[in-house]
Design a protein around this motif. Structure first.
Motif, PDB file in Angstrom:
ATOM      1  N   SER A 278      38.371  37.656  53.594  1.00 34.00           N
ATOM      2  CA  SER A 278      38.264  38.734  54.573  1.00 34.00           C
ATOM      3  C   SER A 278      37.290  39.806  54.114  1.00 34.00           C
ATOM      4  O   SER A 278      36.985  39.933  52.929  1.00 34.00           O
ATOM      5  CB  SER A 278      39.635  39.376  54.813  1.00 34.00           C
ATOM      6  N   ASP A 279      36.815  40.609  55.062  1.00 36.90           N
ATOM      7  CA  ASP A 279      35.971  41.745  54.722  1.00 36.90           C
ATOM      8  C   ASP A 279      36.834  42.888  54.192  1.00 36.90           C
ATOM      9  O   ASP A 279      38.070  42.835  54.241  1.00 36.90           O
ATOM     10  CB  ASP A 279      35.175  42.195  55.945  1.00 36.90           C
TER      11      ASP A 279
ATOM     12  N   SER B 205      39.372  44.730  56.647  1.00 38.91           N
ATOM     13  CA  SER B 205      40.542  43.905  56.960  1.00 38.91           C
ATOM     14  C   SER B 205      41.493  43.842  55.775  1.00 38.91           C
ATOM     15  O   SER B 205      42.717  43.914  55.936  1.00 38.91           O
ATOM     16  CB  SER B 205      40.101  42.493  57.350  1.00 38.91           C
ATOM     17  N   SER B 206      40.940  43.714  54.571  1.00 39.53           N
ATOM     18  CA  SER B 206      41.775  43.651  53.376  1.00 39.53           C
ATOM     19  C   SER B 206      42.555  44.938  53.171  1.00 39.53           C
ATOM     20  O   SER B 206      43.738  44.915  52.793  1.00 39.53           O
ATOM     21  CB  SER B 206      40.909  43.361  52.144  1.00 39.53           C
TER      22      SER B 206
ATOM     23  N   ARG C 152      43.494  47.037  55.512  1.00 37.28           N
ATOM     24  CA  ARG C 152      44.557  47.088  56.531  1.00 37.28           C
ATOM     25  C   ARG C 152      45.763  46.275  56.089  1.00 37.28           C
ATOM     26  O   ARG C 152      46.914  46.694  56.251  1.00 37.28           O
ATOM     27  CB  ARG C 152      44.034  46.572  57.871  1.00 37.28           C
TER      28      ARG C 152
ATOM     29  N   SER D  65      31.574  37.946  52.511  1.00 43.34           N
ATOM     30  CA  SER D  65      32.313  39.043  53.141  1.00 43.34           C
ATOM     31  C   SER D  65      32.269  40.312  52.303  1.00 43.34           C
ATOM     32  O   SER D  65      32.704  41.376  52.754  1.00 43.34           O
ATOM     33  CB  SER D  65      33.772  38.624  53.371  1.00 43.34           C
TER      34      SER D  65
END
Length: 226
Positions: free
Chosen positions: A52-53, A56-57, A59, A116
């Protein structure tokens, strides 16, 4: 630009967990940040972050420790600082990765790094990977829709001037495999931290040890036959 070279046109490499054994470094930093916030990162959340980017990580991390109210920016900056230190001293090539990259470059095939990870950290990693080894670099903060969206791989092929159907992408994560397959590339999966499910269009190997240009070329033939 019209691409007329037959067969394998380009090789598109993921970075973390594919070329370098960096997922263990991400694990260190992410767990340290959770502790910094008074929490503990669960294994399930950590696995969900792979591929993940950064946004996102963060979150996922915030939700995992019950602090969804936190802003993403400060957390991303903390991780970037810590990972910069870890990247400078702890990056190790994955088995077979350097040999394959060298063979691809020796054959004068176009290459792209499609990751990413954000550009500032990629620049640190390139001190180990070698900037001269990649004609194009697509970082996670340079696309509108990161993996698992196909945009990163489509952009890499476009920048190289090679049809995506003539490209082989090499990935270790579910998000990366999904991205590359959706883009239309032939995909070689070499799982690192988490298993990859066998799906149509994905060729799975335990590592890049022994992988050569003949194998990569054969992946295109198989993809065309599907």
């Amino acid at each position: 630009m019209t691409y007329s070279r037959p067969g394998l046109g380009a090789v598109l490499f993921d970075m973390d967990g594919t070329l370098v054994d960096s997922e263990r470094l991400w694990d260190v930093a992410l767990r340290e940040l959770a502790i910094e916030y008074g929490g503990s990162l669960s294994d399930a959340a950590r696995v969900a972050m792979i591929g993940s980017d950064a946004a996102s990580s963060m979150r996922i991390l915030h939700a995992d420790i019950g602090q969804e109210w936190r802003e993403l920016g400060p957390s991303q900056a903390w991780i970037a600082r810590r990972m910069s230190d870890l990247f400078r001293t702890g990056l190790v090539w994955r088995p077979g990765a350097l040999a394959l990259l060298s063979a691809v470059r020796a054959a004068d095939l176009p290459t792209a790094l499609v990751t990413s990870t954000a550009r500032p950290l990629v620049e640190v990693a390139l001190d180990t990977l070698g900037r001269e080894n990649f004609d194009v670099v697509v970082a996670g903060d340079e696309v509108r829709a990161p993996k698992p969206d196909p945009e990163p791989y489509l952009l890499a092929a476009q920048l190289l001037g090679v049809p995506i159907e003539r490209c082989v992408a090499i990935e270790d994560s579910r998000a990366g495999v999904t991205s590359a397959l959706a883009a239309g590339a032939a995909v070689l999966g070499v799982p690192s931290e988490v298993p990859l499910d066998p799906i149509e269009g994905l060729h799975l190997l335990e590592s890049l040890a022994g992988v050569d240009l003949t194998l990569l070329g054969n992946l295109l033939v198989r993809a065309e036959a599907l």
